[in-house]
Scaffold this motif. Structure first.
Motif, PDB file in Angstrom:
ATOM      1  N   LEU A   3      46.796  44.202  52.269  1.00  0.00           N
ATOM      2  CA  LEU A   3      47.022  45.032  53.369  1.00  0.00           C
ATOM      3  C   LEU A   3      46.483  44.325  54.648  1.00  0.00           C
ATOM      4  CD1 LEU A   3      46.473  48.824  52.431  1.00  0.00           C
ATOM      5  CD2 LEU A   3      48.509  47.577  52.578  1.00  0.00           C
ATOM      6  N   ILE A   4      45.403  43.469  54.362  1.00  0.00           N
ATOM      7  CA  ILE A   4      44.601  42.741  55.821  1.00  0.00           C
ATOM      8  C   ILE A   4      45.233  41.431  55.782  1.00  0.00           C
ATOM      9  CG2 ILE A   4      42.366  42.321  56.147  1.00  0.00           C
ATOM     10  CD1 ILE A   4      41.366  44.705  54.772  1.00  0.00           C
ATOM     11  N   PHE A   5      45.363  40.919  54.533  1.00  0.00           N
ATOM     12  CA  PHE A   5      45.639  39.299  54.486  1.00  0.00           C
ATOM     13  C   PHE A   5      46.889  39.052  53.952  1.00  0.00           C
ATOM     14  CE2 PHE A   5      41.125  39.687  53.650  1.00  0.00           C
ATOM     15  CZ  PHE A   5      40.580  39.211  55.140  1.00  0.00           C
ATOM     16  N   ARG A   6      47.650  37.997  54.507  1.00  0.00           N
ATOM     17  CA  ARG A   6      48.843  37.456  53.796  1.00  0.00           C
ATOM     18  C   ARG A   6      48.386  36.535  52.695  1.00  0.00           C
ATOM     19  NH1 ARG A   6      52.182  34.757  57.263  1.00  0.00           N
ATOM     20  NH2 ARG A   6      50.294  34.437  58.612  1.00  0.00           N
ATOM     21  N   ILE A   7      48.394  36.932  51.367  1.00  0.00           N
ATOM     22  CA  ILE A   7      48.050  35.954  50.389  1.00  0.00           C
ATOM     23  C   ILE A   7      49.025  35.677  49.597  1.00  0.00           C
ATOM     24  CG2 ILE A   7      46.554  35.841  48.156  1.00  0.00           C
ATOM     25  CD1 ILE A   7      45.015  38.564  49.339  1.00  0.00           C
ATOM     26  N   LYS A   8      49.169  34.385  49.138  1.00  0.00           N
ATOM     27  CA  LYS A   8      49.833  33.559  48.305  1.00  0.00           C
ATOM     28  C   LYS A   8      49.107  32.800  47.520  1.00  0.00           C
ATOM     29  CE  LYS A   8      54.242  30.865  48.361  1.00  0.00           C
ATOM     30  NZ  LYS A   8      55.125  30.135  49.138  1.00  0.00           N
ATOM     31  N   ILE A   9      49.703  33.027  46.121  1.00  0.00           N
ATOM     32  CA  ILE A   9      49.090  32.531  44.848  1.00  0.00           C
ATOM     33  C   ILE A   9      49.902  30.914  44.487  1.00  0.00           C
ATOM     34  CG2 ILE A   9      47.975  32.245  42.726  1.00  0.00           C
ATOM     35  CD1 ILE A   9      47.680  35.404  43.445  1.00  0.00           C
ATOM     36  N   HIS A  10      49.286  29.958  44.349  1.00  0.00           N
ATOM     37  CA  HIS A  10      50.204  28.648  44.086  1.00  0.00           C
ATOM     38  C   HIS A  10      49.519  28.189  42.556  1.00  0.00           C
ATOM     39  CE1 HIS A  10      51.477  28.256  48.236  1.00  0.00           C
ATOM     40  NE2 HIS A  10      50.218  28.599  48.226  1.00  0.00           N
ATOM     41  N   GLY A  11      50.364  27.889  41.554  1.00  0.00           N
ATOM     42  CA  GLY A  11      49.912  27.357  40.206  1.00  0.00           C
ATOM     43  C   GLY A  11      49.352  28.384  39.285  1.00  0.00           C
ATOM     44  N   ARG A  12      49.728  29.610  39.631  1.00  0.00           N
ATOM     45  CA  ARG A  12      49.080  30.661  38.645  1.00  0.00           C
ATOM     46  C   ARG A  12      49.156  30.354  36.939  1.00  0.00           C
ATOM     47  NH1 ARG A  12      48.687  36.367  39.519  1.00  0.00           N
ATOM     48  NH2 ARG A  12      50.051  35.845  41.432  1.00  0.00           N
ATOM     49  N   GLU A  13      50.499  29.449  36.821  1.00  0.00           N
ATOM     50  CA  GLU A  13      50.524  29.153  35.448  1.00  0.00           C
ATOM     51  C   GLU A  13      49.690  28.110  34.972  1.00  0.00           C
ATOM     52  OE1 GLU A  13      52.371  26.055  38.189  1.00  0.00           O
ATOM     53  OE2 GLU A  13      52.515  28.249  38.094  1.00  0.00           O
ATOM     54  N   ASN A  14      48.804  27.520  35.697  1.00  0.00           N
ATOM     55  CA  ASN A  14      47.855  26.541  35.386  1.00  0.00           C
ATOM     56  C   ASN A  14      46.472  27.271  34.672  1.00  0.00           C
ATOM     57  OD1 ASN A  14      49.114  23.994  35.981  1.00  0.00           O
ATOM     58  ND2 ASN A  14      48.511  24.529  38.126  1.00  0.00           N
ATOM     59  N   CYS A  15      46.524  28.523  34.866  1.00  0.00           N
ATOM     60  CA  CYS A  15      45.201  29.485  34.177  1.00  0.00           C
ATOM     61  C   CYS A  15      45.474  29.709  32.851  1.00  0.00           C
ATOM     62  CB  CYS A  15      44.914  30.381  35.075  1.00  0.00           C
ATOM     63  SG  CYS A  15      43.449  31.688  34.745  1.00  0.00           S
ATOM     64  N   PRO A  16      44.609  29.222  31.977  1.00  0.00           N
ATOM     65  CA  PRO A  16      44.944  29.531  30.619  1.00  0.00           C
ATOM     66  C   PRO A  16      44.633  31.097  30.430  1.00  0.00           C
ATOM     67  CG  PRO A  16      43.250  27.953  30.837  1.00  0.00           C
ATOM     68  CD  PRO A  16      43.598  28.424  32.018  1.00  0.00           C
ATOM     69  N   ASN A  17      45.623  31.618  29.338  1.00  0.00           N
ATOM     70  CA  ASN A  17      45.718  32.983  29.354  1.00  0.00           C
ATOM     71  C   ASN A  17      44.501  33.476  28.507  1.00  0.00           C
ATOM     72  OD1 ASN A  17      48.242  33.618  30.769  1.00  0.00           O
ATOM     73  ND2 ASN A  17      49.329  33.085  28.762  1.00  0.00           N
ATOM     74  N   GLU A  18      43.873  32.898  27.817  1.00  0.00           N
ATOM     75  CA  GLU A  18      42.818  33.116  26.867  1.00  0.00           C
ATOM     76  C   GLU A  18      41.797  31.880  26.576  1.00  0.00           C
ATOM     77  OE1 GLU A  18      44.892  32.688  22.516  1.00  0.00           O
ATOM     78  OE2 GLU A  18      45.053  34.893  23.704  1.00  0.00           O
ATOM     79  N   GLY A  19      40.606  32.289  26.120  1.00  0.00           N
ATOM     80  CA  GLY A  19      39.528  31.307  25.763  1.00  0.00           C
ATOM     81  C   GLY A  19      38.638  30.849  26.984  1.00  0.00           C
TER      82      GLY A  19
END
Length: 193
Positions: A3-19
């Protein structure tokens, strides 16, 4: 925050799902930990400076969020053990490699601890950069890069100088993504200092 900032995430797929993974982030504001905790694809455990745990309400909140205290500048063995334990349990550990917030035109420098922890545990380091300012309705970009592994080519332990060089290179990469790499100094300090 949306609501306060315009946030955009780049490269979400680079984060390992586990471990186990070490999330290394540039640090320029108190908002950084809140942003990362809210928008990373994984729940994080954070190293946070010891003094924050003494602040009423804030101390309780960061402890509830899974943070653990670190006494900066002392080679805090307890904090290192807590970090190693979190990673051995397969958690995502958030670290600010600079060890403190860097404001305005202050010079940036990384501590060797991030590379040391990565080598010790075998956990990859996920470089994460925050670009933009925390002004109302401003744009903030969160860049998540591919994981980096820390290990020697010959299987021997890396020296303090090698660990520092790896941390420097990592920090330069993060700062380049954040658009703030013009004022970086390479440190000659050893682990724990």
């Amino acid at each position: 925050m949306r609501l306060i900032f315009r946030i955009k995430i780049h490269g979400r797929e680079n984060c390992p799902n586990e471990g186990a993974v070490i999330v290394a982030i540039n640090h320029k504001s108190f908002w950084d930990a809140v942003l990362i905790a809210g928008f990373m694809p994984r729940q994080l455990t954070f190293m946070a400076k010891k003094e924050l745990f003494d602040v009423p309400l804030l101390g309780a909140i960061i402890q509830w969020a899974g943070a653990f205290p670190v006494a900066r500048g002392t080679g805090d063995i307890g904090a290192i053990k807590a970090a190693l334990s979190a990673l051995k349990a397969g958690k995502a550990l958030g670290i600010f490699p600079e060890g403190t917030r860097i404001k305005g035109n202050q010079p940036h420098s990384a501590k060797a601890g991030v590379a040391f922890i990565a080598e010790k545990t075998g956990a990859p380091i996920l470089p994460v950069a925050i670009r933009g300012g925390y002004r109302i309705f401003s744009k903030i970009d969160l860049f998540i890069e591919a994981p980096v592994y820390v290990k020697s080519e010959d299987g021997k332990r890396l020296s303090s100088e090698q660990l520092q060089a790896i941390s420097d290179d990592l920090m330069l990469k993060i700062l380049h993504l954040a658009g703030t790499d013009s004022n970086y100094i390479k440190e000659s300090h050893t682990l724990g200092h």
